[in-house]
Design a protein around this motif. Sequence first.
Motif, PDB file in Angstrom:
ATOM      1  N   VAL A  99       0.822  -1.204   0.000  1.00 37.38           N
ATOM      2  CA  VAL A  99       0.000   0.000   0.000  1.00 37.38           C
ATOM      3  C   VAL A  99       0.865   1.267   0.000  1.00 37.38           C
ATOM      4  CG1 VAL A  99      -0.334   0.174   2.516  1.00 37.38           C
ATOM      5  CG2 VAL A  99      -2.105   1.011   0.949  1.00 37.38           C
ATOM      6  N   LEU A 138       0.701   4.191  -2.780  1.00 36.97           N
ATOM      7  CA  LEU A 138       0.526   5.602  -2.462  1.00 36.97           C
ATOM      8  C   LEU A 138       1.562   6.479  -3.148  1.00 36.97           C
ATOM      9  CD1 LEU A 138      -0.364   5.323   1.330  1.00 36.97           C
ATOM     10  CD2 LEU A 138      -1.865   6.175  -0.496  1.00 36.97           C
ATOM     11  N   GLU A 139       2.756   5.947  -3.370  1.00 36.38           N
ATOM     12  CA  GLU A 139       3.780   6.695  -4.103  1.00 36.38           C
ATOM     13  C   GLU A 139       3.495   6.743  -5.609  1.00 36.38           C
ATOM     14  OE1 GLU A 139       7.818   5.518  -3.437  1.00 36.38           O
ATOM     15  OE2 GLU A 139       7.694   5.892  -1.281  1.00 36.38           O
ATOM     16  N   GLN A 140       2.752   5.753  -6.113  1.00 34.45           N
ATOM     17  CA  GLN A 140       2.477   5.666  -7.543  1.00 34.45           C
ATOM     18  C   GLN A 140       1.230   6.434  -7.957  1.00 34.45           C
ATOM     19  OE1 GLN A 140       5.072   4.005  -9.072  1.00 34.45           O
ATOM     20  NE2 GLN A 140       5.649   3.867  -6.928  1.00 34.45           N
ATOM     21  N   ILE A 141       0.274   6.529  -7.066  1.00 32.10           N
ATOM     22  CA  ILE A 141      -1.037   7.109  -7.392  1.00 32.10           C
ATOM     23  C   ILE A 141      -1.179   8.468  -6.720  1.00 32.10           C
ATOM     24  CG2 ILE A 141      -3.544   6.803  -7.202  1.00 32.10           C
ATOM     25  CD1 ILE A 141      -2.908   3.734  -7.001  1.00 32.10           C
ATOM     26  N   PRO A 142      -1.367   9.538  -7.511  1.00 29.20           N
ATOM     27  CA  PRO A 142      -1.535  10.874  -6.898  1.00 29.20           C
ATOM     28  C   PRO A 142      -2.718  10.861  -5.932  1.00 29.20           C
ATOM     29  CG  PRO A 142      -1.325  11.044  -9.292  1.00 29.20           C
ATOM     30  CD  PRO A 142      -1.461   9.578  -8.954  1.00 29.20           C
ATOM     31  N   GLN A 143      -2.513  11.420  -4.744  1.00 26.69           N
ATOM     32  CA  GLN A 143      -3.543  11.465  -3.727  1.00 26.69           C
ATOM     33  C   GLN A 143      -4.208  12.823  -3.723  1.00 26.69           C
ATOM     34  OE1 GLN A 143      -4.102   8.511  -1.734  1.00 26.69           O
ATOM     35  NE2 GLN A 143      -2.859   7.831  -3.464  1.00 26.69           N
ATOM     36  N   GLN A 144      -5.526  12.818  -3.582  1.00 27.20           N
ATOM     37  CA  GLN A 144      -6.270  14.074  -3.496  1.00 27.20           C
ATOM     38  C   GLN A 144      -6.481  14.409  -2.030  1.00 27.20           C
ATOM     39  OE1 GLN A 144      -9.747  14.047  -5.926  1.00 27.20           O
ATOM     40  NE2 GLN A 144      -8.710  13.041  -7.613  1.00 27.20           N
ATOM     41  N   SER A 145      -6.346  15.687  -1.707  1.00 26.32           N
ATOM     42  CA  SER A 145      -6.551  16.059  -0.306  1.00 26.32           C
ATOM     43  C   SER A 145      -7.985  16.353   0.010  1.00 26.32           C
ATOM     44  CB  SER A 145      -5.744  17.281   0.073  1.00 26.32           C
ATOM     45  OG  SER A 145      -5.083  17.899  -0.946  1.00 26.32           O
TER      46      SER A 145
END
Length: 166
Positions: free
Chosen positions: A155, A159-166
Motif C-alpha cells: 500500500v 501511495l507513491e504511484q497514485i496521486p492522492q487528493q486532499s
Amino acid sequence: MNDDFASLYAYNHWADRRVLDACRKLTAEQYVAEPAPGWSSVRSSIVHIAIVTEGWLRGVAGEAVESAPAETDLPTVDDAERLLERAYQIFSDVVPLLTPEQLATPRTFRGRSRSAILPPWVVLRHLVNHSTYHRGQVAAKLKRLGIEPPATDLVLWALEQIPQQS
C-alpha cells in the motif's frame, strides 16, 4: 494479467531497493552478523532473495538453471543489487511478451537440484511472496542491529504511484 505482474514487480523492485539502501547503513561486520531470525545474516538473507529471484526468472525465460552464485560470490549489498537488477531486466524483457495462455500453461522448470512442473504465473507470484517473507526477516535483523527498517508494504508503494487528493 501482464499489467498485474508489472505492478506487482514494480512494487517488489521498489521494496527490494529500500531494504538494500537500509543495508548500506550496516558495517561490513554487521552485514555478516547473526542477529536472527531466518537466514544466518542480513547478507545471507539478501543474497538468498537475489539468487532465488534471478534463478526463477531465468527459468521463466526458458533457461534450465544449472548454476547460481554462492553467497561468497556476492559479498556486498551492491553485488546483491546487481543480481537483482539482472533479474528485473529478465522480467522486463520476457514477461510482457507472455500471453495469458502461456502464463497459465504448466511447464517444467529445471533447477540445480530439482525440477518442478508449474504454470509461470505461479512462479511469478511466488517470487514476490518469497521476497516479502525474507524482507521481513531482514527488517527484523536491521532493527536488532540498530538500523530502522524501511516500510515496504504494498500500500505504501501504491501511495507513491497514485496521486492522492486532499
